[in-house]
Every structure is written in C-alpha cells, then in structure tokens.
Design an enzyme around this catalytic site. Structure first.
Site, PDB file in Angstrom:
ATOM      1  N   LYS A  10     -29.114  46.528  -7.579  1.00  0.00           N
ATOM      2  CA  LYS A  10     -29.410  47.029  -8.638  1.00  0.00           C
ATOM      3  C   LYS A  10     -31.334  46.578  -9.442  1.00  0.00           C
ATOM      4  CE  LYS A  10     -29.341  47.958 -13.423  1.00  0.00           C
ATOM      5  NZ  LYS A  10     -29.406  49.533 -14.116  1.00  0.00           N
TER       6      LYS A  10
ATOM      7  N   SER B  13     -28.619  55.417 -20.529  1.00  0.00           N
ATOM      8  CA  SER B  13     -29.577  53.769 -20.774  1.00  0.00           C
ATOM      9  C   SER B  13     -28.669  52.763 -20.703  1.00  0.00           C
ATOM     10  CB  SER B  13     -29.860  54.643 -22.449  1.00  0.00           C
ATOM     11  OG  SER B  13     -30.206  53.495 -22.653  1.00  0.00           O
TER      12      SER B  13
ATOM     13  N   CYS C 211     -38.551  52.207 -15.281  1.00  0.00           N
ATOM     14  CA  CYS C 211     -37.305  51.810 -16.341  1.00  0.00           C
ATOM     15  C   CYS C 211     -37.577  52.470 -18.197  1.00  0.00           C
ATOM     16  CB  CYS C 211     -36.885  50.888 -16.085  1.00  0.00           C
ATOM     17  SG  CYS C 211     -35.301  50.497 -17.384  1.00  0.00           S
TER      18      CYS C 211
ATOM     19  N   ASN D  37     -37.808  58.205 -10.578  1.00  0.00           N
ATOM     20  CA  ASN D  37     -37.349  57.402 -11.639  1.00  0.00           C
ATOM     21  C   ASN D  37     -36.366  58.653 -11.874  1.00  0.00           C
ATOM     22  OD1 ASN D  37     -35.380  55.838 -12.901  1.00  0.00           O
ATOM     23  ND2 ASN D  37     -36.980  54.118 -13.083  1.00  0.00           N
ATOM     24  N   SER D  38     -35.448  58.350 -13.235  1.00  0.00           N
ATOM     25  CA  SER D  38     -34.799  59.308 -14.111  1.00  0.00           C
ATOM     26  C   SER D  38     -35.700  59.946 -15.279  1.00  0.00           C
ATOM     27  CB  SER D  38     -33.924  58.599 -14.905  1.00  0.00           C
ATOM     28  OG  SER D  38     -34.300  58.220 -15.982  1.00  0.00           O
TER      29      SER D  38
ATOM     30  N   GLY E 100     -31.790  64.393  -7.485  1.00  0.00           N
ATOM     31  CA  GLY E 100     -30.529  65.686  -7.440  1.00  0.00           C
ATOM     32  C   GLY E 100     -30.008  65.968  -6.262  1.00  0.00           C
TER      33      GLY E 100
HETATM   34  C1  SIN Z   1     -31.431  50.982 -16.614  1.00  0.00           C
HETATM   35  O1  SIN Z   1     -30.648  49.849 -16.294  1.00  0.00           O
HETATM   36  O2  SIN Z   1     -31.133  51.241 -17.727  1.00  0.00           O
HETATM   37  C2  SIN Z   1     -32.136  51.448 -14.990  1.00  0.00           C
HETATM   38  C3  SIN Z   1     -33.165  52.008 -14.650  1.00  0.00           C
HETATM   39  C4  SIN Z   1     -33.364  52.362 -14.115  1.00  0.00           C
HETATM   40  O3  SIN Z   1     -34.009  53.651 -14.769  1.00  0.00           O
HETATM   41  O4  SIN Z   1     -35.322  51.483 -14.133  1.00  0.00           O
END
Ligand code: SIN
Length: 317
Positions: A50, A75, A136, A199-200, A256
């Site tokens: 993480k 989030s 992030c 990342n997302s 994905g």
């Molecule tokens: C998060 O902990 O909010 C996600 C981490 C990330 O999107 O880099």
C-alpha cells in the site's frame, strides 16, 4: 496445467526479475502483514505494498470503497501502517523466500516527505524497487502531483539522485496527446526503471438512484474509478507511454484487468507487467493463478511462448 510448462510469463522490470508478470495494484489487499503474506503465498509475481506515508494514517471516513458491475469507486485517503512497518516487512518478505520481489509504494504528503521516505527505504534491506505514487486523487485539498508537470520535475529532481533501488512512478491517466508527449519528455530525462499507467480515474461520481445518494462518504461521493470503466483509458496510456518513453523505462499496465485477455491486451499495448486492483478486491488471491492460466492459454493458442513474442506489437489498420 499442461500449458504452464511451455509458456513463460516471466518478465523484467529494469533489473528486477519477476517469475510471473501479474501482481497487485497498490491499494488492493496490500496494507496489513496478513495481506502482504497472502500476496507472497499467492500466484502473484511480485508483492507491492500500500502507498506508505511517514506516519500511520487512518484514511478517509467509511464507506470509502464501493463496487458496481462495471468496476469500483474509492476514496481511501491513503490509509496505511506507516513507513517503518513497510520497511520492516521487507525482512519478513525476504525470509519467506518466495522468489518474488517486494516493491514498496511511496506517497509522501509533501516533497520533503517523499525525500525522507526514499532515503529510509534505501537503507532497508529486502526492498527490490520503489513505486513513487504521483497520482492519489483522494486527499481533500491536495491536487494530484502528476497533473502539475513542474512539480513532477521538482519531485524527480529531488528523489532520483537518492534512489538506490530501481525507482518508478505511478501516473494518473492523461487524456490529451500533448500531455502524453510533455510528460514522456519529462520522464525521459530521469533514470527511471518503470512507470505505472494508470492510477484510478480521479473524481468520478457513482450514485444510487434508489436511495438518491452518493455511494461513498468522502468528498461528497467523488472518488477514483477502477475496473471496466477505465480499461480503454489505461490501454491508451500504456501504449502512448510505451511509444514515447526510452525503451529502458518499462511500462506497467494497471486498469480494468479481470481476465487473461485483459492482461494480454495490456502487454500487446507494451506493458512489461500487469497489476490487478478491482478484480483482486472482488476475487481475492486466486485471481492471479486464474488470470495467469487464461493468459497462458491465449498465448498457447496464438503460438507465443514468451511475452516478448507479442509485447508492444499492437498493429494499426
Ligand atoms: C487512496 O488511498 O486513496 C488510493 C491511493 C491512490 O489512488 O493512489
């Protein structure tokens, strides 16, 4: 599994060798000691932590993760056990002798914190590479570094001379050809081993029509999207950076991936390895062996015996 003897999924990220090209996306089931041990014992080809900060973080208030049939929104707000835990876990990981690398994700809350974290992990034995998270989207009031091109250069100027292990960056998705070109030109100036795309997709909004509410609490429901929602964007980013970066900088695909075909597509677009996020959350550790088997089956059907037979060989009409 007859095909596993003839089809190799091994790969290299810079000088780091992975027995299998699939592993977890940072954030998915990789926060606690139990998570990291389960990854070490799974079919994943590496273990990625993480994103770590100096201090332990609780993260954003729950609910902060939600799945739909098309993917996920999160989030989380960087909940993590702090840098000392992930540094110490390196020794635990090495003792397991799983034969797979341990990669630490770093997401300092400031430039100074990133410098301190990279300095710390440099001295911690058993870490094979560092993924610096520049993307992030879930920290209220803090923009994603990857969208501030000048700041990316400040960060890389500060951290690259320090890094002893192979260093890579996790990027946000870009949506404009000029942005691909500008970011690649910046990254090409630094001794990076890899970039992770993507990342997302930040600040999406999933809502529940029945209850007429948002589905996650932080930021009034805004959060990062993963899963099917993002695969075409992820493939575009992988392929754009594969074409634009120096060949020594490996591109790691993320976004994905829920089947062997998805992993195949990322590699065809140029990925040296593929991370799994939303589908790991859904399916837990068996996801790695299943997708590896599906990928090997596709490769065998096409007569490919190693990733280099098709990696980056996407054809245009
Ligand atoms: C998060 O902990 O909010 C996600 C981490 C990330 O999107 O880099």
């Amino acid at each position: 599994m007859e095909n596993s003897t003839t089809v190799s999924l091994s790969t290299q990220i810079g000088r780091v060798a992975l027995p299998v090209c699939l592993y977890n996306a940072s954030g998915a089931r990789c926060t606690t000691a139990q998570d990291l041990l389960a990854l070490a014992q799974s079919g994943a080809g590496a273990v990625l932590s993480k994103s770590s900060t100096m201090q332990f973080r609780e993260g954003n208030p729950a609910p902060r993760y939600y799945e739909t049939t098309l993917g996920s929104i999160n989030s989380m707000g960087l909940p993590n056990l702090g840098h000392e835990f992930y540094g110490q876990h390196a020794q635990v990981h090495a003792a397991l002798q799983s034969g797979k690398p341990y990669i630490v994700s770093v997401s300092g809350l400031s430039l100074e914190e990133n410098v301190s974290l990279i300095g710390f992990y440099n001295e911690a034995a058993g870490i094979d590479a560092i993924e610096l998270n520049l993307s992030c989207p879930n920290l209220p009031g803090k923009p994603q570094t990857g969208y501030d091109f000048e700041q990316v250069q400040h960060v890389l100027d500060a951290v690259c001379p320090l890094a002893k292990q192979p260093l890579g960056v996790k990027l946000p998705p870009y949506f404009d050809i000029v942005h691909f070109e500008q970011m690649a030109a910046i990254l090409n100036r630094y001794p990076l081993a890899f970039v992770t795309c993507i990342n997302s997709v930040g600040n999406g909004l999933v809502i529940d029509a029945h209850t007429e509410t948002v589905v996650i609490k932080p930021k009034n429901g805004f959060g990062g999207l993963g899963g099917d929602y993002v695969k075409p964007t992820a493939l575009a980013n992988v392929h754009a950076f594969y074409r634009l970066l120096r060949p020594e900088i490996g591109v790691i695909g993320c976004g994905g991936v829920k089947t062997g075909q998805d992993a195949f597509e990322h590699i065809l677009c140029g990925a040296v390895a593929v991370q799994i996020g939303t589908q790991l959350m859904r399916e837990d550790m068996p996801v790695f062996a299943r997708i590896a088997y599906e990928l090997q089956t596709i490769m065998q059907q096409k007569g490919y015996t190693r990733l280099e037979d098709f990696r980056g060989k996407l054809r245009y009409l």
